[in-house]
Design a protein around this motif. Structure first.
Motif, PDB file in Angstrom:
ATOM      1  N   LYS A  31       0.843  -1.192   0.000  1.00 24.03           N
ATOM      2  CA  LYS A  31       0.000   0.000   0.000  1.00 24.03           C
ATOM      3  C   LYS A  31       0.880   1.244   0.000  1.00 24.03           C
ATOM      4  O   LYS A  31       0.549   2.280  -0.572  1.00 24.03           O
ATOM      5  CB  LYS A  31      -0.892  -0.043   1.241  1.00 24.03           C
ATOM      6  CG  LYS A  31      -1.962   1.014   1.294  1.00 24.03           C
ATOM      7  CD  LYS A  31      -3.130   0.703   0.384  1.00 24.03           C
ATOM      8  CE  LYS A  31      -3.957   1.937   0.104  1.00 24.03           C
ATOM      9  NZ  LYS A  31      -4.765   2.338   1.243  1.00 24.03           N
ATOM     10  N   CYS A  66      -2.541  -9.299  -2.703  1.00 22.29           N
ATOM     11  CA  CYS A  66      -2.996  -7.988  -3.139  1.00 22.29           C
ATOM     12  C   CYS A  66      -3.353  -7.102  -1.951  1.00 22.29           C
ATOM     13  O   CYS A  66      -4.237  -7.430  -1.174  1.00 22.29           O
ATOM     14  CB  CYS A  66      -4.215  -8.210  -4.032  1.00 22.29           C
ATOM     15  SG  CYS A  66      -4.863  -6.724  -4.692  1.00 22.29           S
ATOM     16  N   SER A  67      -2.635  -5.972  -1.815  1.00 21.40           N
ATOM     17  CA  SER A  67      -2.946  -5.035  -0.736  1.00 21.40           C
ATOM     18  C   SER A  67      -3.566  -3.749  -1.248  1.00 21.40           C
ATOM     19  O   SER A  67      -3.910  -2.878  -0.459  1.00 21.40           O
ATOM     20  CB  SER A  67      -1.668  -4.678   0.033  1.00 21.40           C
ATOM     21  OG  SER A  67      -1.205  -5.778   0.755  1.00 21.40           O
ATOM     22  N   ILE A  68      -3.653  -3.626  -2.559  1.00 12.96           N
ATOM     23  CA  ILE A  68      -4.196  -2.398  -3.139  1.00 12.96           C
ATOM     24  C   ILE A  68      -5.409  -2.748  -3.992  1.00 12.96           C
ATOM     25  O   ILE A  68      -5.400  -3.730  -4.724  1.00 12.96           O
ATOM     26  CB  ILE A  68      -3.154  -1.691  -4.029  1.00 12.96           C
ATOM     27  CG1 ILE A  68      -1.876  -1.429  -3.247  1.00 12.96           C
ATOM     28  CG2 ILE A  68      -3.704  -0.392  -4.568  1.00 12.96           C
ATOM     29  CD1 ILE A  68      -0.804  -0.790  -4.097  1.00 12.96           C
TER      30      ILE A  68
END
Lengths: 131, 288
Positions: A31, A66-68
Motif C-alpha cells: 500500500k 494484493c494489498s491495493i
C-alpha cells in the motif's frame, strides 16, 4: 535512472540529461508504494502528462498478496491521463517482455520513432486499456 | 434470524479452513443417509490402503450428513450441509461414545450471484469450512468431487480483504471486556522472517471507525482506506515503521479472526451470519 521517490535531488540537476519518460512503479503488495507514487506525482511538471508518464503495476501474478484495490490504480491513471501497465516481475518471460515494451515506449517518447508522438501513443495505450 | 443457536454453536470458537466449492451436480437432500454410508465406505477403503494416518487401528470411522437450516441469507440460498466423521473404539463399542474427529460444513449466505443462472440440477453451496485432520479433509473432498462433479479450492484471503474484515468487525458494537483488535504483519524480503503484531484497544478502534464511516450499514473502499491509513500513520509516528509496506497476514477482533491462508475463527454468535456472508462472497469471487 532509478529513484525511490520524487523530487530528484537538486544537486545533480545540471548533470542530468533530458527526461523523456517517467514510469511510476506500484507494487500491488505494498500500500505504501501507492502512497509514495501519489506523493511523488505532485512534483512532476504538467507537460510530462502528455504521454510521458506511465504507471507500471507489479506483482499482479499473486492475487492472494494484493494489498491495493485495482480500481484505485485505474482511477489514478484516469486522473493523470496516463496509461497503466500490469506485469509480474518474478516471471522472467514477463519481465523481459515488459522491459522490451518500456524500451519501445521510451523510443517513442524520445521522438526516435518517426510518425508517432508520445501523446498519440499514450492516447492509443489508454484507449486499448479501456476496451 | 432463524438459526438454532445450539446447532450453530459448534461453528463458533473453532478454527475452520476455508475452501471454495463449485456447484454440486445432482445433490439430493433426501439421500443424505445413503451419502453418509458411501462416504464411510470410501474412508474405510482408504484406511485399508493405509492412506489415513490415525493413531489406533482399532477405531471405526463413521460418517454422518445432515442439513443445517437457518444459516441462509436469502430465500434462494440452500440450507447448509453438515458432514461429520466420528470414531468409535472397536475394542469397547458399548462403553465409549462417538467422538467427532472431523467436521465439514457446506454453506451459502446470499449466494444469489452464483445461483442465479444455474440449471435445476445444481446445488449452490460455495463456501466449505473444514475442521480436523487434513487427511480426512482430502478424503471427504475427493469423494465429493467424484460424486458430485464439483471442485474444491483453498480459499486464500488477500491483505485487501483482511482490511475490509478488520474495518467491519472493529466497528461492531461489542461488550465490555472485549479482546483487543490485533493486526499481524509479515515483513517481506528479510533473511529471517519478521512478524509485527499491532494491538489496538477495541473501543479506540470502534471510535476511529465511527468517525470514518459516513452511512451506517454501508462501507466503501475509501472508508476502509482511511481507517487503515490512520492506523498505519499512528504506528509510524511511534515506531518509524511503515506497516503499509508490509503484508497483512492476520486480523483478530472480538467478532472473528481471519488468517490469509484461509483460516477463520468466529467468536460472536450474533455476527455469525454476517461473517459467513462475507466469506461466501469471497468464495464466489474465487469461483468465478
Amino acid at each position: 535512472h532509478l529513484a525511490t521517490s520524487l523530487p530528484l535531488p537538486s544537486e545533480r540537476d545540471h548533470l542530468r540529461p533530458r527526461i523523456d519518460l517517467i514510469v511510476f512503479m506500484i507494487d500491488i503488495k505494498s500500500k505504501y508504494s501507492l502512497k509514495n507514487v501519489e506523493a511523488s506525482l505532485a512534483h512532476v511538471d504538467p507537460s510530462f502528462f502528455l504521454g510521458k508518464v506511465y504507471f507500471l503495476v507489479t506483482g499482479v501474478g499473486r492475487v492472494n498478496y494484493c494489498s491495493i484495490d485495482t480500481n484505485a490504480i485505474c482511477k489514478l491513471g484516469e486522473a493523470y491521463c496516463s496509461p497503466v501497465l500490469f506485469c509480474e516481475l518474478e516471471l522472467e518471460g514477463i519481465r523481459v517482455a515488459t522491459a522490451q515494451r518500456l524500451l519501445r515506449i521510451l523510443q517513442i517518447c524520445a521522438g526516435l520513432v518517426p510518425g508517432v508522438s508520445a501523446l498519440s501513443f499514450g492516447l492509443l495505450m489508454r484507449k486499448s486499456a479501456d476496451d | 434470524e432463524g438459526v438454532d443457536p445450539q446447532r450453530a454453536a459448534f461453528l463458533l470458537r473453532r478454527g475452520w479452513s476455508l475452501y471454495s466449492v463449485t456447484p454440486l451436480f445432482r445433490f439430493s437432500r433426501g439421500r443424505l443417509r445413503e451419502y453418509a454410508r458411501l462416504l464411510g465406505a470410501a474412508i474405510a477403503a482408504d484406511r485399508h490402503k493405509g492412506l489415513a494416518v490415525q493413531v489406533g487401528v482399532d477405531t471405526d470411522i463413521g460418517a454422518a450428513l445432515s442439513s443445517l437450516p437457518g444459516l441462509q441469507g436469502s430465500e434462494r440460498d440452500p440450507a447448509a450441509v453438515l458432514v461429520q466423521l466420528s470414531s468409535r473404539s472397536q475394542a469397547y463399542p458399548k462403553n465409549s461414545e462417538d467422538k467427532i474427529v472431523w467436521s465439514g460444513c457446506f454453506c451459502c449466505v446470499y449466494g444469489d450471484d452464483l445461483s442465479e443462472n444455474l440449471p435445476e440440477d445444481f446445488t449452490c453451496l460455495p463456501l466449505f469450512l473444514a475442521n480436523g485432520a487434513e487427511t480426512y479433509t482430502s478424503i471427504v473432498g475427493s469423494w465429493f468431487q467424484k460424486t458430485f462433479d464439483c471442485s474444491f479450492r483453498r480459499l486464500a484471503i488477500s491483505p485487501l480483504s483482511l482490511t475490509w474484515m478488520v474495518a467491519m468487525w472493529a466497528g461492531c458494537k461489542v461488550d465490555k471486556g472485549a479482546s483487543a483488535v490485533e493486526l499481524v504483519f509479515s515483513v517481506p524480503r528479510l533473511s529471517q522472517p519478521l512478524d509485527i503484531s499491532y494491538a489496538i484497544h477495541p473501543e479506540d478502534a470502534k471510535a476511529l471507525w465511527d468517525t470514518v464511516q459516513k452511512t451506517p450499514g454501508e462501507i466503501t473502499q475509501e472508508e476502509v482506506d482511511v481507517f487503515m491509513d490512520c492506523l498505519y500513520s499512528h504506528f509510524h509516528r511511534h515506531f518509524k515503521i511503515r506497516l503499509s509496506a508490509a503484508k497483512l497476514v492476520k486480523v483478530s477482533t472480538a467478532i472473528a479472526q481471519a488468517h490469509c491462508d484461509g483460516i477463520v475463527k468466529i467468536l460472536h454468535s450474533q455476527y455469525l451470519s454476517g461473517v459467513l456472508m462475507l466469506l461466501t462472497e469471497l468464495a464466489i469471487t474465487q469461483i468465478q
